[in-house]
Design an enzyme around this catalytic site. Structure first.
Site, PDB file in Angstrom:
ATOM      1  N   PHE A 147       0.807  -1.225   0.000  1.00 25.18           N
ATOM      2  CA  PHE A 147       0.000   0.000   0.000  1.00 25.18           C
ATOM      3  C   PHE A 147       0.838   1.273   0.000  1.00 25.18           C
ATOM      4  O   PHE A 147       0.537   2.230  -0.684  1.00 25.18           O
ATOM      5  CB  PHE A 147      -0.956  -0.007   1.207  1.00 25.18           C
ATOM      6  CG  PHE A 147      -1.927  -1.138   1.141  1.00 25.18           C
ATOM      7  CD1 PHE A 147      -3.075  -1.037   0.377  1.00 25.18           C
ATOM      8  CD2 PHE A 147      -1.670  -2.339   1.794  1.00 25.18           C
ATOM      9  CE1 PHE A 147      -3.963  -2.096   0.270  1.00 25.18           C
ATOM     10  CE2 PHE A 147      -2.548  -3.400   1.694  1.00 25.18           C
ATOM     11  CZ  PHE A 147      -3.698  -3.289   0.931  1.00 25.18           C
ATOM     12  N   ARG A 148       1.918   1.263   0.786  1.00 32.46           N
ATOM     13  CA  ARG A 148       2.609   2.538   1.024  1.00 32.46           C
ATOM     14  C   ARG A 148       4.001   2.632   0.416  1.00 32.46           C
ATOM     15  O   ARG A 148       4.653   3.660   0.548  1.00 32.46           O
ATOM     16  CB  ARG A 148       2.667   2.818   2.540  1.00 32.46           C
ATOM     17  CG  ARG A 148       1.282   3.027   3.106  1.00 32.46           C
ATOM     18  CD  ARG A 148       1.202   3.213   4.606  1.00 32.46           C
ATOM     19  NE  ARG A 148      -0.203   3.389   4.983  1.00 32.46           N
ATOM     20  CZ  ARG A 148      -1.081   2.379   5.103  1.00 32.46           C
ATOM     21  NH1 ARG A 148      -0.688   1.128   4.914  1.00 32.46           N
ATOM     22  NH2 ARG A 148      -2.333   2.617   5.412  1.00 32.46           N
ATOM     23  N   VAL A 215      -5.189  -9.744   3.049  1.00 28.04           N
ATOM     24  CA  VAL A 215      -6.522 -10.287   2.756  1.00 28.04           C
ATOM     25  C   VAL A 215      -6.445 -11.301   1.611  1.00 28.04           C
ATOM     26  O   VAL A 215      -7.460 -11.745   1.097  1.00 28.04           O
ATOM     27  CB  VAL A 215      -7.492  -9.138   2.392  1.00 28.04           C
ATOM     28  CG1 VAL A 215      -7.698  -8.212   3.588  1.00 28.04           C
ATOM     29  CG2 VAL A 215      -6.988  -8.327   1.181  1.00 28.04           C
ATOM     30  N   HIS A 231      -7.663  -8.243   8.908  1.00 28.66           N
ATOM     31  CA  HIS A 231      -8.379  -7.317   8.033  1.00 28.66           C
ATOM     32  C   HIS A 231      -9.335  -8.068   7.093  1.00 28.66           C
ATOM     33  O   HIS A 231      -9.687  -7.557   6.029  1.00 28.66           O
ATOM     34  CB  HIS A 231      -7.399  -6.460   7.226  1.00 28.66           C
ATOM     35  CG  HIS A 231      -6.687  -5.438   8.075  1.00 28.66           C
ATOM     36  ND1 HIS A 231      -5.664  -4.648   7.620  1.00 28.66           N
ATOM     37  CD2 HIS A 231      -6.876  -5.083   9.381  1.00 28.66           C
ATOM     38  CE1 HIS A 231      -5.243  -3.846   8.599  1.00 28.66           C
ATOM     39  NE2 HIS A 231      -5.960  -4.108   9.670  1.00 28.66           N
ATOM     40  N   CYS A 239     -23.141  -9.344   1.438  1.00 30.43           N
ATOM     41  CA  CYS A 239     -23.949  -8.169   1.133  1.00 30.43           C
ATOM     42  C   CYS A 239     -23.698  -7.123   2.218  1.00 30.43           C
ATOM     43  O   CYS A 239     -23.794  -7.424   3.410  1.00 30.43           O
ATOM     44  CB  CYS A 239     -25.420  -8.565   1.083  1.00 30.43           C
ATOM     45  SG  CYS A 239     -26.484  -7.103   0.903  1.00 30.43           S
ATOM     46  N   CYS A 242     -27.442  -6.637   3.973  1.00 30.74           N
ATOM     47  CA  CYS A 242     -28.110  -7.647   4.809  1.00 30.74           C
ATOM     48  C   CYS A 242     -27.145  -8.719   5.312  1.00 30.74           C
ATOM     49  O   CYS A 242     -27.534  -9.568   6.112  1.00 30.74           O
ATOM     50  CB  CYS A 242     -29.265  -8.302   4.051  1.00 30.74           C
ATOM     51  SG  CYS A 242     -28.769  -9.530   2.819  1.00 30.74           S
ATOM     52  N   CYS A 260     -31.576  -9.332  -1.001  1.00 30.68           N
ATOM     53  CA  CYS A 260     -32.193  -8.018  -0.745  1.00 30.68           C
ATOM     54  C   CYS A 260     -31.881  -6.985  -1.827  1.00 30.68           C
ATOM     55  O   CYS A 260     -32.312  -5.835  -1.725  1.00 30.68           O
ATOM     56  CB  CYS A 260     -31.743  -7.489   0.623  1.00 30.68           C
ATOM     57  SG  CYS A 260     -30.042  -6.902   0.625  1.00 30.68           S
ATOM     58  N   SER A 299       4.237  -1.619   7.432  1.00 32.35           N
ATOM     59  CA  SER A 299       4.760  -0.284   7.750  1.00 32.35           C
ATOM     60  C   SER A 299       4.371   0.136   9.161  1.00 32.35           C
ATOM     61  O   SER A 299       4.798   1.173   9.639  1.00 32.35           O
ATOM     62  CB  SER A 299       4.199   0.733   6.752  1.00 32.35           C
ATOM     63  OG  SER A 299       2.781   0.746   6.854  1.00 32.35           O
ATOM     64  N   ASN A 320      11.818  -6.232   7.475  1.00 40.38           N
ATOM     65  CA  ASN A 320      11.200  -5.346   6.499  1.00 40.38           C
ATOM     66  C   ASN A 320      12.247  -4.927   5.474  1.00 40.38           C
ATOM     67  O   ASN A 320      13.427  -4.823   5.781  1.00 40.38           O
ATOM     68  CB  ASN A 320      10.628  -4.105   7.199  1.00 40.38           C
ATOM     69  CG  ASN A 320       9.489  -3.482   6.405  1.00 40.38           C
ATOM     70  OD1 ASN A 320       9.693  -3.020   5.288  1.00 40.38           O
ATOM     71  ND2 ASN A 320       8.306  -3.481   6.956  1.00 40.38           N
TER      72      ASN A 320
HETATM   73  P1  OAD Z   1       2.156  -1.128   3.835  1.00 41.48           P
HETATM   74  O1  OAD Z   1       2.110  -0.989   2.364  1.00 41.48           O
HETATM   75  O2  OAD Z   1       1.763   0.039   4.649  1.00 41.48           O
HETATM   76  O3  OAD Z   1       3.600  -1.569   4.304  1.00 41.48           O
HETATM   77  C1  OAD Z   1       4.287  -2.607   3.657  1.00 41.48           C
HETATM   78  C2  OAD Z   1       5.682  -2.665   4.218  1.00 41.48           C
HETATM   79  O4  OAD Z   1       6.325  -3.793   3.694  1.00 41.48           O
HETATM   80  C3  OAD Z   1       6.525  -1.448   3.892  1.00 41.48           C
HETATM   81  O5  OAD Z   1       7.157  -1.020   5.067  1.00 41.48           O
HETATM   82  C4  OAD Z   1       7.541  -2.003   2.876  1.00 41.48           C
HETATM   83  O6  OAD Z   1       8.824  -1.393   3.047  1.00 41.48           O
HETATM   84  C5  OAD Z   1       7.613  -3.447   3.243  1.00 41.48           C
HETATM   85  N1  OAD Z   1       7.939  -4.353   2.134  1.00 41.48           N
HETATM   86  C6  OAD Z   1       7.582  -4.283   0.840  1.00 41.48           C
HETATM   87  N2  OAD Z   1       8.032  -5.359   0.166  1.00 41.48           N
HETATM   88  C7  OAD Z   1       8.690  -6.122   1.057  1.00 41.48           C
HETATM   89  C8  OAD Z   1       9.387  -7.364   0.976  1.00 41.48           C
HETATM   90  N3  OAD Z   1       9.494  -8.057  -0.161  1.00 41.48           N
HETATM   91  N4  OAD Z   1       9.945  -7.842   2.100  1.00 41.48           N
HETATM   92  C9  OAD Z   1       9.871  -7.170   3.266  1.00 41.48           C
HETATM   93  N5  OAD Z   1       9.240  -6.002   3.387  1.00 41.48           N
HETATM   94  C10 OAD Z   1       8.648  -5.472   2.313  1.00 41.48           C
HETATM   95  O7  OAD Z   1       1.263  -2.414   4.195  1.00 41.48           O
HETATM   96  P2  OAD Z   1       0.672  -2.829   5.602  1.00 41.48           P
HETATM   97  O8  OAD Z   1       1.498  -2.388   6.710  1.00 41.48           O
HETATM   98  O9  OAD Z   1       0.291  -4.257   5.514  1.00 41.48           O
HETATM   99  O10 OAD Z   1      -5.639  -1.984   5.190  1.00 41.48           O
HETATM  100  O11 OAD Z   1      -0.663  -1.970   5.595  1.00 41.48           O
HETATM  101  C11 OAD Z   1      -1.599  -2.135   6.603  1.00 41.48           C
HETATM  102  C12 OAD Z   1      -2.974  -1.883   6.082  1.00 41.48           C
HETATM  103  O12 OAD Z   1      -3.013  -0.622   5.384  1.00 41.48           O
HETATM  104  C13 OAD Z   1      -3.441  -2.846   5.033  1.00 41.48           C
HETATM  105  O13 OAD Z   1      -3.960  -4.037   5.578  1.00 41.48           O
HETATM  106  C14 OAD Z   1      -4.499  -2.081   4.318  1.00 41.48           C
HETATM  107  C15 OAD Z   1      -3.771  -0.773   4.165  1.00 41.48           C
HETATM  108  O14 OAD Z   1      -4.578   0.330   4.032  1.00 41.48           O
HETATM  109  C16 OAD Z   1      -6.839  -1.683   4.700  1.00 41.48           C
HETATM  110  O15 OAD Z   1      -7.060  -1.585   3.517  1.00 41.48           O
HETATM  111  C17 OAD Z   1      -7.880  -1.520   5.754  1.00 41.48           C
END
Ligand code: OAD
Length: 355
Positions: A147-148, A215, A231, A239, A242, A260, A299, A320
């Site tokens: 995501f980030r 997910v 998550h 749905c 409902c 529904c 992250s 990470n």
């Molecule tokens: P992020 O995208 O925020 O963070 C992913 C992290 O993984 C970053 O710090 C990257 O540096 C690291 N990364 C990427 N590739 C990698 C690899 N091959 N090996 C090791 N590290 C790696 O994702 P999440 O922390 O999972 O929720 O985000 C949390 C939640 O934010 C998600 O579940 C989602 C998102 O919005 C919802 O949609 C509600």
């Protein structure tokens, strides 16, 4: 006992003045016998364990001759490559080998291995079933964007427009398109070797639970059994109005709820929604009791999952690809990609659990 060879020095640890030497020789029947001498004195005044005396048989017992050592320093003065495989197992699993000694021995016994990985392996082997917490970085090497990161979803699209209840309510078409795209992409996706390593660790009773923010279902696809999806899952549909279950096909082809007529959605947690209570509580309880929590590829930006590592009284490891901003507060930080890092640690684990 007829011996065919002379005693061979296998390992000497300590200092010039104060040292233990383990020597071995192979008997005619191929069995090895080992003895210990302390400061060159095989009578070992003041050093009475083990009860059987100075000699033991079997390679796995050879290193036990170091147990109960009165020496202040067990630094390696000399080691024969013959004993290395056993030394590796001993150092990863013996309670006698503390962290300082582990690090001092690490380069000799595991040349080229990152010391933090050696430490992580020791902690994992010594912990009473660790907990894993994973995030999107766990899946990027299976070709699912996170995501980030610079190539992550939230660099292309504002999460408020697709990942919130407001988005679902006010612009369902965009919401539907975003998740349908992600769902379709899962068709060609497979878990990578890192996922499989985690499944093996569970099989070997080293890991008790994976709490994941992902997910995509890849931990389960790799064979992990106790996976708590904090998550939710993009692989199941319900749905929004409902709650009736629907199918992925119905969602991706823009159908509405068969009961529904309401809006179908994936069973993921949107921003502003509660986490599934059972998954949360099960994960939290395991983390509170765990001796070790390994956090991989997240992250740590999203509440409340980002609170979990701090809930343990055990040790914490953060793996990470980038750790500069996010690794603070962990006992051990390993900067590296999930797949290779887990494979590397697993090579050590296999030495530790080898019979
Ligand atoms: P992020 O995208 O925020 O963070 C992913 C992290 O993984 C970053 O710090 C990257 O540096 C690291 N990364 C990427 N590739 C990698 C690899 N091959 N090996 C090791 N590290 C790696 O994702 P999440 O922390 O999972 O929720 O985000 C949390 C939640 O934010 C998600 O579940 C989602 C998102 O919005 C919802 O949609 C509600």
């Amino acid at each position: 006992m007829v011996s065919v060879k002379d005693w061979q020095e296998l390992l000497t640890v300590g200092t010039e003045n104060e040292h233990i030497k383990i020597s071995g020789k192979e008997k005619k029947n191929g069995e090895w016998v080992f003895k210990r001498t302390v400061n060159g004195d095989s009578l070992e005044r003041g050093y009475l364990s083990p009860r059987e005396g100075n000699e033991v048989t079997g390679w796995d017992n050879a290193l036990r001759l170091l147990d109960g050592s009165p020496l202040r320093s067990l630094h390696i003065l000399k080691a024969d490559p013959l004993i290395y495989p056993y030394l590796g197992k001993y150092m990863l699993t013996s309670k006698n080998i503390g962290e300082e000694l582990l690090l001092a021995w690490s380069d000799k016994v595991f040349p080229g291995k990152n010391k933090d990985m050696v430490m992580a392996a020791k902690w994992l082997l010594g912990s009473d079933r660790a907990v894993i917490l994973s995030g999107a970085g766990m899946s990027t090497e299976s070709n699912i964007p996170d995501f980030r990161s610079s190539s992550g979803w939230w660099k292309q699209i504002d999460p408020r427009t697709v990942a919130t209840v407001e988005a679902l309510d006010s612009n369902y078409d965009l919401f539907q398109e975003f998740y349908a795209t992600r769902m379709k992409a899962l068709d060609q996706i497979e878990p990578h070797e890192g996922h499989r390593v985690l499944a093996k660790w569970e099989e070997n009773n080293l890991v008790q639970l994976i709490g994941t923010q992902n997910v995509d279902g890849l931990h389960s696809a790799a064979g992990s059994l106790n996976v708590q999806e904090l998550h939710g899952s993009i692989r199941s549909i319900r749905c929004h109005d409902c709650g009736k279950e629907g199918s992925i096909e119905a969602f991706t082809s823009h159908e509405t709820c068969s009961r529904c007529g309401g809006r179908l959605r994936p069973a993921v947690v949107l921003f502003g929604e509660m986490l599934p209570q059972e998954a949360w509580e099960t994960t939290l309880e395991a983390i509170e009791q765990a001796g070790l929590v390994i956090v991989i590829g997240t992250s740590m930006e999203v509440y409340p999952a980002n609170q979990l590592p701090a809930m343990t009284s055990g040790k914490t490891v953060y793996i990470n690809a980038e750790t500069a901003e996010t690794g603070a507060g962990f006992d051990l930080i390993i900067e590296g990609k999930a797949k290779k890092t887990l494979q590397n640690i697993n090579e050590l684990i296999e030495i530790g659990i080898r019979r």
